[in-house]
Design an enzyme around this catalytic site. Structure first.
Site, short mmCIF file in Angstrom:
data_model
loop_
_atom_site.label_atom_id
_atom_site.label_comp_id
_atom_site.label_asym_id
_atom_site.label_seq_id
_atom_site.Cartn_x
_atom_site.Cartn_y
_atom_site.Cartn_z
N LYS A 213 35.46 17.36 30.83
CA LYS A 213 35.85 15.96 30.70
C LYS A 213 34.60 15.10 30.73
CE LYS A 213 38.67 12.31 32.71
NZ LYS A 213 39.71 11.96 33.66
N LYS A 268 38.04 16.87 26.62
CA LYS A 268 38.45 15.47 26.55
C LYS A 268 37.22 14.59 26.50
CE LYS A 268 40.86 12.14 29.34
NZ LYS A 268 41.16 11.78 30.68
C1 PBG Z 1 42.14 9.68 35.13
C2 PBG Z 1 42.37 9.90 33.67
C3 PBG Z 1 41.78 9.18 32.62
C4 PBG Z 1 42.37 9.63 31.45
C5 PBG Z 1 43.30 10.61 31.80
N1 PBG Z 1 43.27 10.77 33.19
C6 PBG Z 1 40.79 8.06 32.61
C7 PBG Z 1 39.50 8.19 33.28
O1 PBG Z 1 39.03 9.28 33.60
O2 PBG Z 1 38.93 7.13 33.52
C8 PBG Z 1 42.06 9.09 30.08
C9 PBG Z 1 43.08 9.30 29.02
C10 PBG Z 1 42.93 8.47 27.82
O3 PBG Z 1 41.95 7.70 27.62
O4 PBG Z 1 43.84 8.52 26.98
N2 PBG Z 1 41.50 10.62 35.87
#
Ligand code: PBG
Length: 345
Positions: A213, A268
């Site tokens: 991520k 991601k």
């Molecule tokens: C939170 C989380 C996020 C997303 C999914 N879970 C945001 C972040 O890490 O700030 C992002 C998903 C998206 O942008 O569609 N942990």
């Protein structure tokens, strides 16, 4: 110019394979194109993220994501039923926590009556046999500072955060989550969450790890949707989410998560990180998921609304690109549209 063309023709004549080999033959008719197609796409590959709010019969548009709505639990449950009808594999629930329930430590994450647990119970009892329920493990929906963990002296502390994440995961499993998805990027959390689930009788509940991520600006609209953008202020998540410049490091993240017991791993964002999906797929025989995040949704949607792109074609192309790169599952806000398009083909 003539010289150039002549030399091209000579090259062609000299080539052993041309004109015997003509790759265009297999593209000549639709049946043949379909027959030799290397990758496929079905509604069962899709995971639909849902934003849940308090109240009854309430829906609110997310302005930075046209077509996406935050829904109260009754409507989210009906939406999950519709998704099951379409053959979508799973929903992923994201709660919009009222600000008075947020705290420094994010303790509301472990409340059995928080929004995600209520929504999970409702969806599980209505459609739980027919659709997966993925619950996100991270503290950002619950913290006043918007970080995914507990902050001490301006730093998100790892091990202390993990103890809360374990309780959060067990809390979600109790409510009926059928997949636990840690998105927090703390070190060692997959093993700890696995142990906590096992110790509480949830040995059968799989973990989908947000393993690779990245600290991405493409999450902007999501943070609007769940209301964590204002909590974060100008802060970022670079001390735990990965540097977008790194690729080898994703291999290490995934290797550790597999060792710790992850059943599925995630990359991601999606489209800007297809090289990571491909590298991981080549290296690890573990099912992969990819998240087409909020910013990617917004780019495609706004471009389609402006008439610059054909929405259906471009979205389906993005889906097949994820599958081609090696993803089994795709998290996308377009899930219902994609499933509808696939079903009426
Ligand atoms: C939170 C989380 C996020 C997303 C999914 N879970 C945001 C972040 O890490 O700030 C992002 C998903 C998206 O942008 O569609 N942990």
């Amino acid at each position: 110019m003539t010289d150039f063309l002549n030399s091209r023709c000579e090259n062609r004549a000299n080539s052993a394979s041309y004109p015997r080999t003509r790759l265009r033959r297999n593209r000549r008719w639709p049946w043949l194109r379909d027959m030799v197609q290397e990758t496929s796409l079905a509604p069962s590959h899709l995971i639909w993220p849902l934003f849940v709010i308090e109240g009854d019969n309430r829906r609110e548009p997310v302005l930075s994501m046209p077509g996406v709505e935050r829904m109260s639990i009754d409507l989210a449950t009906a939406a999950a039923a519709k998704a099951a009808e379409l053959g979508i594999g799973a929903v992923a629930i994201f709660p919009v926590t009222p600000s008075q329930l947020k705290s420094d430590s994010g303790q509301h994450a472990v409340d059995p009556n928080n929004l995600i647990c209520q929504a999970t119970r409702s969806i599980a009892s209505a459609v739980g046999e027919r659709i997966g329920i993925v619950c996100d493990v991270a503290l950002d929906p619950y913290t006043t500072h918007g970080q995914d963990g507990i902050v001490r002296d301006g730093y998100v502390v790892n091990d202390e955060t993990i103890t809360v994440l374990c309780d959060q995961a067990v809390n979600q499993a109790r409510a009926g989550a059928t997949m636990i998805a840690p998105s927090d990027m703390m070190d060692g959390r997959i093993g700890a969450v696995r142990d906590a689930l096992d110790a509480n009788g949830y040995q059968h509940i799989p973990i989908l790890s947000y393993a690779a991520k990245y600290a991405s600006a493409y999450y902007g609209p999501f943070r609007d949707a769940v209301g964590s953008a204002s909590n974060l202020g100008g802060a970022d998540k670079k001390t735990y989410q990965m540097n977008p410049a790194n690729s080898d490091e994703a291999l290490r993240e995934v290797e550790l998560d597999i060792q710790e017991g992850a059943d599925m791993i995630m990359v991601k964002p999606g489209m800007p990180y297809l090289d990571i999906v491909r590298r991981l797929h080549d290296r690890f025989p573990v099912p992969l998921a990819v998240y087409q995040v909020s910013g990617e949704y917004a780019m495609l949607k706004f471009a389609a609304q402006a008439g610059a792109l054909d929405e259906r074609k471009v979205v389906l192309e993005s889906m097949i690109a994820f599958r081609r790169a090696g993803a089994s599952a795709i998290l996308t806000y377009f899930a219902c549209d994609v499933a509808t398009w696939l079903n009426d083909r």
